[in-house]
Design a protein around this motif. Sequence first.
Motif, PDB file in Angstrom:
ATOM      1  N   ARG A 278      -6.030   5.980  62.437  1.00 46.80           N
ATOM      2  CA  ARG A 278      -5.129   6.938  61.801  1.00 46.80           C
ATOM      3  C   ARG A 278      -5.858   8.268  61.651  1.00 46.80           C
ATOM      4  O   ARG A 278      -6.907   8.345  61.006  1.00 46.80           O
ATOM      5  CB  ARG A 278      -4.648   6.437  60.448  1.00 46.80           C
ATOM      6  N   LEU A 279      -5.282   9.323  62.225  1.00 47.18           N
ATOM      7  CA  LEU A 279      -5.876  10.654  62.164  1.00 47.18           C
ATOM      8  C   LEU A 279      -5.425  11.413  60.930  1.00 47.18           C
ATOM      9  O   LEU A 279      -6.201  12.167  60.339  1.00 47.18           O
ATOM     10  CB  LEU A 279      -5.494  11.443  63.423  1.00 47.18           C
ATOM     11  N   ILE A 280      -4.154  11.254  60.570  1.00 53.29           N
ATOM     12  CA  ILE A 280      -3.572  11.973  59.442  1.00 53.29           C
ATOM     13  C   ILE A 280      -2.954  10.960  58.491  1.00 53.29           C
ATOM     14  O   ILE A 280      -2.259  10.042  58.909  1.00 53.29           O
ATOM     15  CB  ILE A 280      -2.484  12.961  59.918  1.00 53.29           C
ATOM     16  N   GLY A 281      -3.197  11.139  57.189  1.00 53.32           N
ATOM     17  CA  GLY A 281      -2.612  10.261  56.191  1.00 53.32           C
ATOM     18  C   GLY A 281      -3.512   9.084  55.876  1.00 53.32           C
ATOM     19  O   GLY A 281      -4.587   8.902  56.463  1.00 53.32           O
ATOM     20  N   SER A 282      -3.058   8.253  54.929  1.00 54.15           N
ATOM     21  CA  SER A 282      -3.860   7.116  54.481  1.00 54.15           C
ATOM     22  C   SER A 282      -3.143   5.790  54.619  1.00 54.15           C
ATOM     23  O   SER A 282      -3.697   4.749  54.256  1.00 54.15           O
ATOM     24  CB  SER A 282      -4.265   7.321  53.020  1.00 54.15           C
ATOM     25  N   ALA A 283      -1.912   5.784  55.142  1.00 53.39           N
ATOM     26  CA  ALA A 283      -1.177   4.529  55.283  1.00 53.39           C
ATOM     27  C   ALA A 283      -1.905   3.622  56.261  1.00 53.39           C
ATOM     28  O   ALA A 283      -2.386   4.075  57.311  1.00 53.39           O
ATOM     29  CB  ALA A 283       0.240   4.809  55.768  1.00 53.39           C
ATOM     30  N   PRO A 284      -2.004   2.336  55.937  1.00 51.23           N
ATOM     31  CA  PRO A 284      -2.711   1.422  56.847  1.00 51.23           C
ATOM     32  C   PRO A 284      -1.965   1.249  58.160  1.00 51.23           C
ATOM     33  O   PRO A 284      -0.732   1.291  58.202  1.00 51.23           O
ATOM     34  CB  PRO A 284      -2.766   0.120  56.049  1.00 51.23           C
ATOM     35  N   LEU A 285      -2.724   1.047  59.223  1.00 56.45           N
ATOM     36  CA  LEU A 285      -2.126   0.780  60.523  1.00 56.45           C
ATOM     37  C   LEU A 285      -1.718  -0.685  60.603  1.00 56.45           C
ATOM     38  O   LEU A 285      -2.317  -1.547  59.954  1.00 56.45           O
ATOM     39  CB  LEU A 285      -3.121   1.097  61.644  1.00 56.45           C
ATOM     40  N   PRO A 286      -0.683  -0.994  61.391  1.00 59.42           N
ATOM     41  CA  PRO A 286      -0.268  -2.398  61.523  1.00 59.42           C
ATOM     42  C   PRO A 286      -1.359  -3.230  62.190  1.00 59.42           C
ATOM     43  O   PRO A 286      -2.070  -2.752  63.077  1.00 59.42           O
ATOM     44  CB  PRO A 286       0.986  -2.302  62.392  1.00 59.42           C
ATOM     45  N   LYS A 287      -1.490  -4.471  61.711  1.00 56.17           N
ATOM     46  CA  LYS A 287      -2.434  -5.415  62.324  1.00 56.17           C
ATOM     47  C   LYS A 287      -1.678  -6.195  63.387  1.00 56.17           C
ATOM     48  O   LYS A 287      -0.769  -6.970  63.080  1.00 56.17           O
ATOM     49  CB  LYS A 287      -3.030  -6.340  61.267  1.00 56.17           C
ATOM     50  N   TRP A 295       7.581  -0.380  67.109  1.00 60.33           N
ATOM     51  CA  TRP A 295       8.226   0.860  67.500  1.00 60.33           C
ATOM     52  C   TRP A 295       9.431   1.075  66.582  1.00 60.33           C
ATOM     53  O   TRP A 295       9.858   0.160  65.863  1.00 60.33           O
ATOM     54  CB  TRP A 295       8.662   0.826  68.966  1.00 60.33           C
ATOM     55  N   SER A 296       9.956   2.266  66.620  1.00 64.16           N
ATOM     56  CA  SER A 296      11.083   2.598  65.747  1.00 64.16           C
ATOM     57  C   SER A 296      12.099   3.414  66.522  1.00 64.16           C
ATOM     58  O   SER A 296      11.784   4.039  67.541  1.00 64.16           O
ATOM     59  CB  SER A 296      10.601   3.389  64.522  1.00 64.16           C
ATOM     60  N   SER A 297      13.327   3.413  66.012  1.00 62.94           N
ATOM     61  CA  SER A 297      14.387   4.221  66.616  1.00 62.94           C
ATOM     62  C   SER A 297      15.452   4.443  65.550  1.00 62.94           C
ATOM     63  O   SER A 297      16.248   3.548  65.262  1.00 62.94           O
ATOM     64  CB  SER A 297      14.989   3.514  67.830  1.00 62.94           C
ATOM     65  N   ARG A 298      15.449   5.617  64.968  1.00 68.22           N
ATOM     66  CA  ARG A 298      16.415   5.927  63.928  1.00 68.22           C
ATOM     67  C   ARG A 298      17.774   6.257  64.548  1.00 68.22           C
ATOM     68  O   ARG A 298      17.860   6.923  65.582  1.00 68.22           O
ATOM     69  CB  ARG A 298      15.930   7.108  63.090  1.00 68.22           C
ATOM     70  N   GLY A 354       3.120   4.545  67.582  1.00 67.54           N
ATOM     71  CA  GLY A 354       2.874   3.116  67.668  1.00 67.54           C
ATOM     72  C   GLY A 354       3.097   2.357  66.374  1.00 67.54           C
ATOM     73  O   GLY A 354       2.527   1.280  66.179  1.00 67.54           O
ATOM     74  N   THR A 355       3.942   2.881  65.487  1.00 62.63           N
ATOM     75  CA  THR A 355       4.246   2.212  64.232  1.00 62.63           C
ATOM     76  C   THR A 355       5.759   2.151  64.057  1.00 62.63           C
ATOM     77  O   THR A 355       6.526   2.750  64.827  1.00 62.63           O
ATOM     78  CB  THR A 355       3.631   2.954  63.032  1.00 62.63           C
ATOM     79  N   GLN A 357       7.274   3.551  61.754  1.00 65.67           N
ATOM     80  CA  GLN A 357       7.698   4.826  61.194  1.00 65.67           C
ATOM     81  C   GLN A 357       8.002   5.824  62.302  1.00 65.67           C
ATOM     82  O   GLN A 357       7.511   5.692  63.428  1.00 65.67           O
ATOM     83  CB  GLN A 357       6.614   5.384  60.270  1.00 65.67           C
ATOM     84  N   SER A 358       8.804   6.811  61.961  1.00 60.89           N
ATOM     85  CA  SER A 358       9.149   7.863  62.925  1.00 60.89           C
ATOM     86  C   SER A 358       8.266   9.071  62.664  1.00 60.89           C
ATOM     87  O   SER A 358       8.645  10.020  61.976  1.00 60.89           O
ATOM     88  CB  SER A 358      10.635   8.227  62.791  1.00 60.89           C
ATOM     89  N   GLN A 359       7.073   9.016  63.230  1.00 53.28           N
ATOM     90  CA  GLN A 359       6.105  10.095  63.044  1.00 53.28           C
ATOM     91  C   GLN A 359       5.811  10.831  64.353  1.00 53.28           C
ATOM     92  O   GLN A 359       5.306  11.946  64.323  1.00 53.28           O
ATOM     93  CB  GLN A 359       4.807   9.541  62.468  1.00 53.28           C
ATOM     94  N   ALA A 360       6.136  10.210  65.487  1.00 51.86           N
ATOM     95  CA  ALA A 360       5.938  10.872  66.781  1.00 51.86           C
ATOM     96  C   ALA A 360       6.805  10.195  67.838  1.00 51.86           C
ATOM     97  O   ALA A 360       6.341   9.888  68.935  1.00 51.86           O
ATOM     98  CB  ALA A 360       4.472  10.840  67.192  1.00 51.86           C
ATOM     99  N   ASP A 361       8.074   9.933  67.490  1.00 47.44           N
ATOM    100  CA  ASP A 361       8.999   9.378  68.475  1.00 47.44           C
ATOM    101  C   ASP A 361       9.469  10.513  69.382  1.00 47.44           C
ATOM    102  O   ASP A 361       9.843  11.588  68.910  1.00 47.44           O
ATOM    103  CB  ASP A 361      10.194   8.731  67.787  1.00 47.44           C
TER     104      ASP A 361
END
Length: 756
Positions: A278-287, A295-298, A354-355, A357-361
């Motif tokens: 994780r480059l930005i933020g503190s949320a843990p990455l999925p194991k 992946w996500s799709s709003r 790769g999470t 969340q929609s952070q770079a879709d």
Amino acid sequence: MAFLLAGSVLGAAPCLAQGQQKQARPFAVGKHRASKPKAASKTPRPELIEVNARRRDFNHPAAQHLPDADTRLTAERLTQRGVVTLRDMERVAPNLTVQSINGTASTNFYLRGAGFNDFTQNNMGPVLTYFDDVPFAYSTMASGLMFDLEDATVTPGPVGTQHGQSDTGGEIRFRTADPTDRWHYGASQDIASYARSRSEAYISGPLARNLSFRLAGQTRQGGGWQNNPINGDRLGDADSWALRGKLKWTPDSHTTILLSGHFVQDNSEVVTAVPVHRLIGSAPLPKLSHQQAEWSSRPEFAQLIGRKEGIKPSEHNQFWGWDLHFSHDFGYATVTSISAFETEREGEYTDQDGTAQSQADTYRTVDANAFTQELRLSNSRPNDRFQWVVGAFYQRSQMQQRFFFDYTDYVPARGYLQATNFGLNQESTSEFGHVSYRLPHHVTLFAGLLHQLDDRGITGLQSQIFGGKTLNFHAENTASSQFAGQVGVSWQIMPRELLYYKMSKGFKPGGFTANNTQIQAQLDPFKPETVLTYELGFKSDPIPDRLRINAAAFYNDYHNQQILGTVLIPNYGPLSEITNAPKSESWGFEGTLDIHPFKHVFVTQNLGWQRGNFQDFPTVNRAKTNAYYARTGTWKAINDNFGGVDNGQPKLTLNGEANWRQAIAPGYGIEFGPDWSYRGSQAITPGGTGFYRLPPYFLLGAHVTVRPSSERWQATIYASNILNRQYYESGGQATTTYFYIPGAPRFIGGRISCGF
């Protein structure tokens, strides 16, 4: 005698795998071939069978007298090694790395360390792809065309003085099977793990006097091996089909007119990214395990891009084109004309963070076309001491791209939907010539020269934040005029030993970085790239039909090498931008070893080793800049100069195969053996260490093939990645995470094919 029979059964390249007619192999067995009468008899003479087996592995004998380091591959070798996409070519040639961009059909090439990462694919790459002598302006256009092949050639180093376009890294050329003057038809079916299916078929024959045709098709389905641990969805299934048609007219013995057309529809899902840091933020990455991905799709994003809700990372692409070849032999010279038109209609959805969340879709659309025209005149007499070719090449391409980004969950920095769109117009012309003269004592001098004009411009670039501001940028243009060339000498020391030395200058025009533009300065064009290459090589068959050793050493002296660097946008963050390293170098060697040490055993080993570094490369240090932001919450550019830093390309690449061939019954033979490939560690960003470096990997495969002496069918059982190793093909950075694109797990499959 058992070995001789095995040579008959397994020695000749079958038309079965790809459906092509191998007229160039006079000792091939089977009624469907253009063979000498004795080789076509039901009980072939043993000595002919022996030659047949050797010809299969020590192929391209005439190329052993050419001063080049090309890797030449038969269709049979490509099929046996499972080469069905451009990315697979790195498994059969030395010093070659071909990487998918974010798991999609778009690819980046690195040959002898020459290459760069271009996500937008709107610039000319350092390694060109050709199909039937037609260069593709954008590598994605070659997607889905690797079926019904005749052969392939990988040429490293500067090119352009004998055909096509100038380039600094080299080229990969594919030749597809041509129409035949006798009826031939065939099909193949390949079924493997994860419900993967590949089907091919072809038919070829005469339509009228001097008029023949060929029609070939391919479908690919299934094979998805990633799954989402949140909802259990599977990802990665192929869904594509392609057709190619050819019409050949020979009005007389000196003239050939060949018209070809193709169409590809690709709705395949893509392998998605796995976050590793994780480059930005503190949320843990999925194991995640090796075969898992999130992946996500709003629904709001799907509605914006005009796709259905719940869309998976996938392609929605169409490619089509045509080319017209004309050649006429005047007796003293041959004129060749090649006209071609290619189109690309691409819709590509990727989840780059790769999470869930929609952070770079990201959703990208590309509408591009390219027209090329080549005209050349060459010597028609291959035995003349003086050989020559002169010609001209023209290319015009147009492109429209639009990017949609979903940053909704990237808060507080962004938290919005955004779109960027732009157009690109390009036009280039070049004139080239190449001559060689054979002196006494088997010494040949050769030289070539090319001049190229290139003009390209980016237009209408707009960056829009939905519900926020819209930025409009004025057009930018860049033009270049450069010379490229080659000079060298070759010496046929003995009938089977060739030594050569050559110096080549390559040229590649400048271009633009157009992704996620925030300020006008990001559209400043990067400069043209030039390279001066020194190459020393030899080709040797010290023990005819038993041992072949080909090797070459090289040194590349780059000026303004084009490379993906980093810039910092105030109050926004670091972004990738293609820039120029003023001075850099690379050096290394490559070799191919073919061995037939004793009966039944045939081994091929490719080896590539290269090193390189930047001698002067001022840029923003991405790792230090991100670390500063993590500590302070403020964006500040940490500038650095990567002078003396390794270029990051894999230092060692290995690939090869070993085969045992044996008769198992009268008229039947078996072939089996392993294959392997190794790629060393690769830095994704200049000076990258830790997670910025892809780890090395080693893959092992195997196959067993049975076929009759008639070669009208063959059956194969195969496995890839037998050890089920976890490895990564490529990597990159989104807004909040650094990710890897994982490689495929173990696949076990079977292939059966027939041809008549």
